[in-house]
Design a protein around this motif. Structure first.
Motif, short mmCIF file in Angstrom:
data_model
loop_
_atom_site.label_atom_id
_atom_site.label_comp_id
_atom_site.label_asym_id
_atom_site.label_seq_id
_atom_site.Cartn_x
_atom_site.Cartn_y
_atom_site.Cartn_z
N PHE A 111 0.83 -1.21 0.00
CA PHE A 111 0.00 0.00 0.00
C PHE A 111 0.86 1.26 0.00
O PHE A 111 0.48 2.26 -0.61
CB PHE A 111 -1.00 -0.01 1.16
CG PHE A 111 -2.16 -0.96 0.95
CD1 PHE A 111 -2.33 -1.65 -0.24
CD2 PHE A 111 -3.11 -1.16 1.95
CE1 PHE A 111 -3.38 -2.53 -0.44
CE2 PHE A 111 -4.18 -2.02 1.76
CZ PHE A 111 -4.32 -2.71 0.56
N ASP B 20 -10.65 -1.68 -4.33
CA ASP B 20 -10.06 -2.96 -3.93
C ASP B 20 -10.06 -3.86 -5.16
O ASP B 20 -11.07 -3.99 -5.86
CB ASP B 20 -10.88 -3.58 -2.79
CG ASP B 20 -10.20 -4.79 -2.18
OD1 ASP B 20 -9.90 -4.74 -0.98
OD2 ASP B 20 -9.96 -5.79 -2.91
N ILE B 21 -8.91 -4.48 -5.40
CA ILE B 21 -8.74 -5.31 -6.59
C ILE B 21 -9.76 -6.46 -6.62
O ILE B 21 -10.15 -6.90 -7.68
CB ILE B 21 -7.27 -5.83 -6.68
CG1 ILE B 21 -6.88 -6.15 -8.09
CG2 ILE B 21 -7.01 -6.98 -5.73
CD1 ILE B 21 -6.56 -4.93 -8.92
N ASN C 235 -10.13 -4.55 9.36
CA ASN C 235 -9.60 -5.78 9.95
C ASN C 235 -8.25 -5.50 10.61
O ASN C 235 -7.40 -4.83 10.02
CB ASN C 235 -9.41 -6.85 8.86
CG ASN C 235 -10.72 -7.22 8.19
OD1 ASN C 235 -11.78 -7.16 8.81
ND2 ASN C 235 -10.66 -7.58 6.92
N TYR D 212 -8.59 -11.47 9.83
CA TYR D 212 -8.59 -11.45 8.36
C TYR D 212 -7.79 -10.31 7.74
O TYR D 212 -7.97 -10.01 6.57
CB TYR D 212 -10.02 -11.42 7.78
CG TYR D 212 -10.95 -12.44 8.36
CD1 TYR D 212 -10.65 -13.80 8.32
CD2 TYR D 212 -12.16 -12.07 8.95
CE1 TYR D 212 -11.50 -14.74 8.85
CE2 TYR D 212 -13.02 -13.00 9.49
CZ TYR D 212 -12.67 -14.33 9.45
OH TYR D 212 -13.53 -15.26 9.98
N GLN D 213 -6.91 -9.67 8.52
CA GLN D 213 -6.06 -8.65 7.90
C GLN D 213 -4.97 -9.36 7.10
O GLN D 213 -4.28 -10.24 7.63
CB GLN D 213 -5.42 -7.73 8.95
CG GLN D 213 -4.61 -6.59 8.32
CD GLN D 213 -4.04 -5.60 9.33
OE1 GLN D 213 -4.12 -5.83 10.54
NE2 GLN D 213 -3.47 -4.52 8.84
N SER D 214 -4.82 -9.02 5.83
CA SER D 214 -3.79 -9.65 5.00
C SER D 214 -2.77 -8.64 4.51
O SER D 214 -1.68 -9.02 4.09
CB SER D 214 -4.44 -10.37 3.81
OG SER D 214 -5.11 -9.45 2.98
N VAL D 215 -3.10 -7.36 4.52
CA VAL D 215 -2.15 -6.30 4.17
C VAL D 215 -1.94 -5.47 5.43
O VAL D 215 -2.90 -4.91 5.98
CB VAL D 215 -2.65 -5.44 3.01
CG1 VAL D 215 -1.67 -4.30 2.73
CG2 VAL D 215 -2.86 -6.27 1.74
N HIS E 155 -6.18 -0.19 6.66
CA HIS E 155 -7.11 0.20 5.59
C HIS E 155 -8.54 -0.03 6.02
O HIS E 155 -8.82 -0.91 6.84
CB HIS E 155 -6.82 -0.59 4.30
CG HIS E 155 -6.70 -2.06 4.53
ND1 HIS E 155 -5.54 -2.64 5.01
CD2 HIS E 155 -7.58 -3.06 4.38
CE1 HIS E 155 -5.72 -3.95 5.12
NE2 HIS E 155 -6.96 -4.22 4.75
N HIS F 189 -12.29 -0.87 4.60
CA HIS F 189 -13.05 -1.35 3.45
C HIS F 189 -14.41 -0.65 3.40
O HIS F 189 -15.14 -0.64 4.40
CB HIS F 189 -13.36 -2.86 3.58
CG HIS F 189 -12.19 -3.77 3.51
ND1 HIS F 189 -11.82 -4.41 2.36
CD2 HIS F 189 -11.31 -4.18 4.45
CE1 HIS F 189 -10.77 -5.20 2.59
NE2 HIS F 189 -10.44 -5.08 3.86
P1 AMP Z 1 -7.52 -7.24 4.36
O1 AMP Z 1 -7.76 -8.70 4.11
O2 AMP Z 1 -8.55 -6.60 5.26
O3 AMP Z 1 -6.11 -6.98 4.83
O4 AMP Z 1 -7.71 -6.52 2.97
C1 AMP Z 1 -6.69 -6.35 2.05
C2 AMP Z 1 -7.33 -6.04 0.74
O5 AMP Z 1 -6.36 -5.49 -0.12
C3 AMP Z 1 -7.95 -7.25 0.04
O6 AMP Z 1 -9.35 -7.08 -0.06
C4 AMP Z 1 -7.25 -7.25 -1.32
O7 AMP Z 1 -8.12 -7.57 -2.37
C5 AMP Z 1 -6.76 -5.82 -1.42
N1 AMP Z 1 -5.60 -5.66 -2.28
C6 AMP Z 1 -4.43 -6.33 -2.22
N2 AMP Z 1 -3.60 -5.87 -3.17
C7 AMP Z 1 -4.24 -4.86 -3.82
C8 AMP Z 1 -3.89 -3.99 -4.88
N3 AMP Z 1 -2.71 -4.04 -5.50
N4 AMP Z 1 -4.81 -3.07 -5.31
C9 AMP Z 1 -6.00 -3.01 -4.71
N5 AMP Z 1 -6.39 -3.80 -3.69
C10 AMP Z 1 -5.51 -4.72 -3.25
#
Ligand code: AMP
Ligand code: ZN
Length: 144
Positions: free
Chosen positions: A6, A30-31, A87, A93-96, A100, A102
């Motif tokens: 990000f 969001d992608i 998240n 469920y936080q992956s990034v 952020h 949503h």
């Molecule tokens: P979370 O799971 O709450 O951490 O959400 C991370 C979000 O980032 C997910 O919904 C992904 O689809 C979104 N995401 C990851 N990479 C990108 C990207 N390059 N551009 C836009 N959204 C992204």
């Protein structure tokens, strides 16, 4: 942060479908587009999660949500509501790990987003609620 996806989006190193940007936040699609219009709002300052915001940054970031949410909602007459979700931590469920928020537009109860809060009311009595209440209230002292 150099290896944060990000931060790279903020710096323009990775492209995004930006819908709003100012000195404090960037908002982009969001992608995954869980539902059409699914948007992420991120602080430009790298903070990992809600636990690392200070009050000023939180005030600045959250103050911008209503106008972004209104624009997303107004973009499509079929949007009837919106889940606004944040998240924190892998278990949640936080992956990034750049904080952020949503914005998930809702079109109907049968669209592609679902959230299910289990109702455990029956398993709780006054003592159980109070024990949890007291442990949180005692930690609020450390936040002063
Ligand atoms: P979370 O799971 O709450 O951490 O959400 C991370 C979000 O980032 C997910 O919904 C992904 O689809 C979104 N995401 C990851 N990479 C990108 C990207 N390059 N551009 C836009 N959204 C992204
Ligand atoms: Zn970052």
């Amino acid at each position: 942060m150099t290896d944060c996806i990000f931060c790279k989006i903020i710096d323009g190193e990775i492209p995004s479908y930006t819908v709003y940007e100012d000195d404090v936040v960037k908002a982009f699609l969001d992608i995954s587009q869980t539902t059409p219009g699914h948007t992420l709002v991120i602080p430009k300052k790298h903070v990992q999660d809600m636990f690392t915001y200070d009050e000023d940054l939180a005030a600045a970031v959250f103050a911008r949500l209503p106008k972004i949410a209104r624009a997303v909602k107004a973009s499509n007459p079929d949007i009837k509501g919106m889940n606004i979700i944040n998240n924190n931590g892998e278990v949640a469920y936080q992956s990034v790990f750049h904080s952020h928020i949503h914005l998930v537009p809702r079109y109907s109860e049968d669209d592609e987003f679902a959230i299910d809060f289990t109702d455990n009311t029956e398993k709780y009595d006054d003592a159980k609620y109070k024990a949890i209440q007291e442990s949180i209230v005692s930690k609020m002292e450390d936040e002063k």
